[in-house]
Every structure is written in C-alpha cells, then in structure tokens.
Design a protein around this motif. Structure first.
Motif, short mmCIF file in Angstrom:
data_model
loop_
_atom_site.label_atom_id
_atom_site.label_comp_id
_atom_site.label_asym_id
_atom_site.label_seq_id
_atom_site.Cartn_x
_atom_site.Cartn_y
_atom_site.Cartn_z
N MET A 1 42.50 43.42 43.05
CA MET A 1 41.07 43.52 43.15
C MET A 1 40.44 42.19 43.54
SD MET A 1 38.62 45.53 40.63
CE MET A 1 36.87 45.48 40.76
N GLY A 2 41.14 41.09 43.54
CA GLY A 2 40.61 39.83 44.03
C GLY A 2 39.73 39.11 43.03
N LEU A 3 38.44 38.96 43.36
CA LEU A 3 37.47 38.25 42.52
C LEU A 3 36.28 39.15 42.27
CD1 LEU A 3 36.32 35.63 41.21
CD2 LEU A 3 35.41 35.06 43.48
N SER A 4 35.88 39.25 40.99
CA SER A 4 34.73 40.07 40.62
C SER A 4 33.91 39.35 39.55
CB SER A 4 35.18 41.44 40.12
OG SER A 4 36.03 41.30 38.99
N THR A 5 32.69 39.85 39.34
CA THR A 5 31.82 39.33 38.29
C THR A 5 31.04 40.47 37.66
OG1 THR A 5 30.23 37.58 37.73
CG2 THR A 5 29.82 38.80 39.78
N HIS A 6 30.51 40.21 36.49
CA HIS A 6 29.71 41.19 35.75
C HIS A 6 28.79 40.40 34.85
CE1 HIS A 6 29.68 44.68 32.59
NE2 HIS A 6 28.64 44.77 33.41
N VAL A 7 27.49 40.72 34.84
CA VAL A 7 26.54 39.98 34.02
C VAL A 7 25.87 40.94 33.04
CG1 VAL A 7 24.52 38.47 33.98
CG2 VAL A 7 26.13 38.36 35.91
N ALA A 47 30.89 45.66 45.65
CA ALA A 47 32.27 45.49 46.12
C ALA A 47 32.78 44.17 45.55
CB ALA A 47 32.31 45.46 47.65
N PRO A 48 34.09 43.97 45.49
CA PRO A 48 34.58 42.69 44.99
C PRO A 48 34.02 41.52 45.81
CG PRO A 48 36.39 44.24 45.28
CD PRO A 48 35.17 44.87 45.88
N LEU A 49 33.87 40.37 45.18
CA LEU A 49 33.44 39.17 45.89
C LEU A 49 34.48 38.78 46.92
CD1 LEU A 49 32.12 37.30 42.76
CD2 LEU A 49 30.73 38.28 44.59
N PHE A 50 35.74 38.91 46.55
CA PHE A 50 36.88 38.81 47.47
C PHE A 50 37.81 39.95 47.12
CE2 PHE A 50 36.19 34.05 47.50
CZ PHE A 50 35.94 33.93 48.86
N GLN A 97 46.64 37.21 41.85
CA GLN A 97 46.15 37.76 40.59
C GLN A 97 44.68 38.15 40.73
OE1 GLN A 97 46.88 35.02 37.40
NE2 GLN A 97 49.07 34.88 37.84
N HIS A 98 44.21 38.97 39.79
CA HIS A 98 42.79 39.32 39.75
C HIS A 98 42.05 38.28 38.91
CE1 HIS A 98 39.08 41.49 39.60
NE2 HIS A 98 39.12 41.55 38.28
N TYR A 99 40.92 37.81 39.43
CA TYR A 99 40.05 36.90 38.69
C TYR A 99 38.72 37.60 38.47
CZ TYR A 99 43.22 32.96 39.30
OH TYR A 99 44.30 32.12 39.24
N HIS A 100 38.33 37.74 37.20
CA HIS A 100 37.05 38.35 36.84
C HIS A 100 36.26 37.31 36.07
CE1 HIS A 100 34.14 41.42 35.94
NE2 HIS A 100 34.25 41.19 34.64
N VAL A 101 35.01 37.06 36.51
CA VAL A 101 34.17 36.03 35.89
C VAL A 101 32.92 36.70 35.31
CG1 VAL A 101 32.97 33.84 36.25
CG2 VAL A 101 35.00 34.38 37.63
N SER A 109 20.80 30.88 26.30
CA SER A 109 22.23 30.61 26.16
C SER A 109 23.05 31.45 27.14
CB SER A 109 22.70 30.93 24.73
OG SER A 109 22.61 32.32 24.50
N TYR A 110 24.31 31.02 27.33
CA TYR A 110 25.23 31.82 28.11
C TYR A 110 26.67 31.53 27.68
CZ TYR A 110 26.20 27.71 31.07
OH TYR A 110 26.54 26.46 31.53
N SER A 111 27.55 32.47 27.98
CA SER A 111 28.98 32.25 27.78
C SER A 111 29.73 33.00 28.86
CB SER A 111 29.42 32.72 26.38
OG SER A 111 29.27 34.10 26.24
N THR A 112 30.93 32.53 29.10
CA THR A 112 31.79 33.12 30.12
C THR A 112 33.24 32.98 29.69
OG1 THR A 112 32.19 33.22 32.50
CG2 THR A 112 32.02 31.02 31.52
N TYR A 113 34.12 33.63 30.41
CA TYR A 113 35.54 33.56 30.16
C TYR A 113 36.24 34.17 31.37
CZ TYR A 113 34.50 38.37 28.81
OH TYR A 113 34.05 39.67 28.81
N ARG A 114 37.53 34.01 31.46
CA ARG A 114 38.27 34.70 32.52
C ARG A 114 38.60 36.09 32.00
NH1 ARG A 114 44.03 33.77 35.62
NH2 ARG A 114 43.85 35.74 36.75
N GLY A 115 37.96 37.08 32.58
CA GLY A 115 38.16 38.46 32.16
C GLY A 115 39.33 39.09 32.88
N SER A 116 39.49 40.38 32.62
CA SER A 116 40.59 41.12 33.25
C SER A 116 40.06 42.14 34.23
CB SER A 116 41.42 41.81 32.18
OG SER A 116 40.62 42.69 31.43
#
Length: 116
Positions: A1-7, A47-50, A97-101, A109-116
């Motif tokens: 799936m490449g690179l994705s994000t979710h807010v 769509a995925p970012l990449f 690998q898949h990178y999810h941000v 405030s905010y927080s993030t992590y490398r998701g699946s």
C-alpha cells in the motif's frame, strides 16, 4: 500500500474531514512539494500518498493545516494560535514495506506514530 495517512480530530471525536495536507520530499533543509490534498469524510486520502510501485527510500514531510481546519469548524482560536501547521518529518528506510502516518490532533496537542 506504500504511504498513507489518517487524521482524527480529538476535540470533536471524529475524522478531520476537509483538512489540507501537503506531502514533501526533503533533503537537508530543502523541501520539495510532491502533492497537496484535502482529507475525505473519513480523515484519509482517497488514494495512497505513494503506492507500492512509487514509494522510494528517503526523507519526507507531511504538513497538516491544523489551524485552518479548526477555524473552518468554528473553533475560536487565540491569535496567534498554539498550533498552526503540524509538520511531521519522517524517513522511509524500506520501500517494500507499508508506512502509515496517523495524526491525532486538537487545537492544543497532537501525537503520531508509525501505524500499520
């Protein structure tokens, strides 16, 4: 799936639909815009970012326009706002690998992590 994000908007308890996001490639202090987009009803990109074929190892930045999003939701923010844009700089070491941000965000405030 490449690179994705979710807010997720933790102030309102919902996806951050309509938030503007910019993806950059970075090299040292230089940042080059790859794409600008607006998150859908689920707080995701359509769509995925990449995708797998276009993801490359390297360094990147995701810029989330947090203040504009909350102002558009009618939140009264102080001037200057505590958070304006949230920039997340990250590296992709393994393009196979898949990178999810994901980003969890409020006006304060905010927080993030490398998701699946």
């Amino acid at each position: 799936m490449g690179l994705s994000t979710h807010v997720l908007d933790t102030m309102h308890g919902c996806p951050a639909a309509g938030m503007q996001v910019t993806l950059y490639s970075t090299e040292g202090d230089q940042a080059t815009v790859i794409k600008r987009l607006v998150l859908n009803h689920d707080g995701r990109t359509d769509a995925p970012l990449f995708d797998n074929a276009s993801l490359r190892s390297g360094t990147y930045r995701l810029e989330f326009d947090v203040a504009a999003y909350f102002k558009a939701r009618g939140v009264a923010l102080p001037e200057p706002n505590f958070l304006n844009r949230v920039n997340l700089d990250f590296g992709i070491a393994h393009a196979d690998q898949h990178y999810h941000v994901p980003l969890l965000v409020s006006p304060w405030s905010y927080s993030t992590y490398r998701g699946s």
